[in-house]
Design a protein around this motif. Structure first.
Motif, PDB file in Angstrom:
ATOM      1  N   ALA A   1       0.830  -1.205   0.000  1.00  0.00           N
ATOM      2  CA  ALA A   1       0.000   0.000   0.000  1.00  0.00           C
ATOM      3  C   ALA A   1       0.862   1.250   0.000  1.00  0.00           C
ATOM      4  O   ALA A   1       0.564   2.231  -0.695  1.00  0.00           O
ATOM      5  CB  ALA A   1      -0.932  -0.003   1.210  1.00  0.00           C
TER       6      ALA A   1
ATOM      7  N   ILE B   1      -2.917   7.279   1.187  1.00  0.00           N
ATOM      8  CA  ILE B   1      -2.759   5.819   1.226  1.00  0.00           C
ATOM      9  C   ILE B   1      -1.455   5.434   1.911  1.00  0.00           C
ATOM     10  O   ILE B   1      -1.417   4.548   2.771  1.00  0.00           O
ATOM     11  CB  ILE B   1      -2.810   5.231  -0.198  1.00  0.00           C
ATOM     12  CG1 ILE B   1      -4.221   5.353  -0.779  1.00  0.00           C
ATOM     13  CG2 ILE B   1      -2.373   3.767  -0.191  1.00  0.00           C
ATOM     14  CD1 ILE B   1      -4.326   4.915  -2.218  1.00  0.00           C
TER      15      ILE B   1
ATOM     16  N   SER C   1      -1.301   3.606   5.698  1.00  0.00           N
ATOM     17  CA  SER C   1      -0.945   2.183   5.645  1.00  0.00           C
ATOM     18  C   SER C   1       0.341   1.859   6.377  1.00  0.00           C
ATOM     19  O   SER C   1       0.750   0.705   6.446  1.00  0.00           O
ATOM     20  CB  SER C   1      -0.792   1.733   4.191  1.00  0.00           C
ATOM     21  OG  SER C   1       0.292   2.402   3.573  1.00  0.00           O
TER      22      SER C   1
END
Length: 331
Positions: free
Chosen positions: A130, A301, A305
């Protein structure tokens, strides 16, 4: 107890993300303030020298306060000044003399991807998919923001110079994180202060400020038809785009990691483009707007993550403390 520790870790990560955003906003505002000064007659390198030297003067009391760093961390101070301050600026300005600014900016902001390479292949630490996806999205979005397809030039030396700026930016993030988990971690404000002093010394030799037309600073500069005091623009560049930007940037790395702070720093290009649209009349195209949204998505993101430091899970990056400190002690 576990819930309380997790809450504190999450809070620290949130603060770090906020500081990284402030840093990106502050850095992003440097271009719109510097461009009118350059158009008024100052050489770009002279503007860089004024920026770094002015910030060094502001941070001088902190340098005096943390003078013990000269004995305990001379290599760190020299590296931060050479790479994080002078190197990024000098390589970037040299590259844009040979290739389009957009191309140079995109190459420079490959730094987050290069940080991930450092973490994976030098530190030998795993990287989450990710987080890697976040970097890919951020770089892809930047390609749209700077419209890399317009006026692309493959001047080999120019691209190498821009890559040099990217490598120096990697050094900035890695050095900012050095020893951040150690009880004897150097004060980041002291590191910044001495980094600016080192950067000033290096840039003085390159920019030769004694040849500067200082009279430009006594007049107004044109910002899209609006006269603005040159001294006010310089004050913004020094206090906001340099002092505040570096302080919040380094502190954010301590709370996040080099890779994540690097991805958030990609927002600088988006901020700079938006400010240029509003203040300089340089309008955004539809692909640029889409690209800015993709950069934001990639930063989110990657940030969301990444586990907190100290986790045994794969990370997007982490401190260089174990590997670099060992080398420093051996030396």
């Amino acid at each position: 107890m576990h819930t309380s520790e997790s809450s504190r870790a999450g809070g620290g990560k949130g603060v770090g993300f906020g500081l990284a955003l402030v840093s990106a906003l502050a850095f992003g505002g440097s271009g719109v303030a510097a461009k009118p000064l350059i158009e008024a007659g100052l050489d770009p390198l002279h503007v860089v020298w004024l920026r770094v030297a002015g910030a060094a003067l502001v941070m001088l009391p902190l340098a005096v306060r943390h003078r013990a760093l000269l004995r305990s961390r001379p290599a760190l101070l020299a590296g931060f000044g050479l790479l994080g301050v002078a190197g990024v600026q000098a390589f970037y300005f040299a590259s844009i003399s040979r290739i389009p600014v957009g191309v140079a900016l995109l190459v420079e902001y490959l730094a987050p991807a290069l940080v991930l390479g450092w973490v994976r292949f030098v530190q030998g630490r795993p990287v989450t998919r990710a987080a890697a996806l976040g970097v890919v999205l951020a770089v892809g979005g930047l390609a749209c923001v700077v419209e890399v397809w317009a006026g692309l030039s493959f001047d080999a030396l120019g691209l190498l110079l821009a890559l040099g700026a990217a490598c120096c930016q990697v050094g900035y993030f890695v050095l900012s994180d050095q020893g951040s988990d150690s009880a004897e971690a150097p004060d980041p404000l002291g590191v910044i202060a001495y980094g600016l002093l080192v950067g000033t010394a290096v840039l003085t030799a390159v920019a030769r400020p004694w040849t500067m037309d200082f009279s430009v600073l006594a007049h107004s500069a044109d910002m899209n038809g609006t006269p603005v005091a040159a001294g006010l623009l310089l004050g913004w560049i020094v206090l906001i785009a340099t002092v505040l930007a570096y302080v919040t940037g380094v502190v954010s790395v301590r709370r996040l990691s080099p890779a994540i702070a690097g991805v958030v720093a990609c927002l600088e290009a988006v901020v700079a483009t938006v400010l240029a649209w509003v203040l300089l009349g340089e309008h955004l195209s539809a692909p640029q707007i889409v690209g800015g949204a993709v950069v934001l998505l990639g930063a989110f993101i990657a940030q969301s993550s990444t586990p907190a430091k100290g986790s045994l899970e794969p990370v997007a990056a982490g401190g260089a403390e174990s590997r670099l400190s060992a080398r420093e002690n051996a030396a």
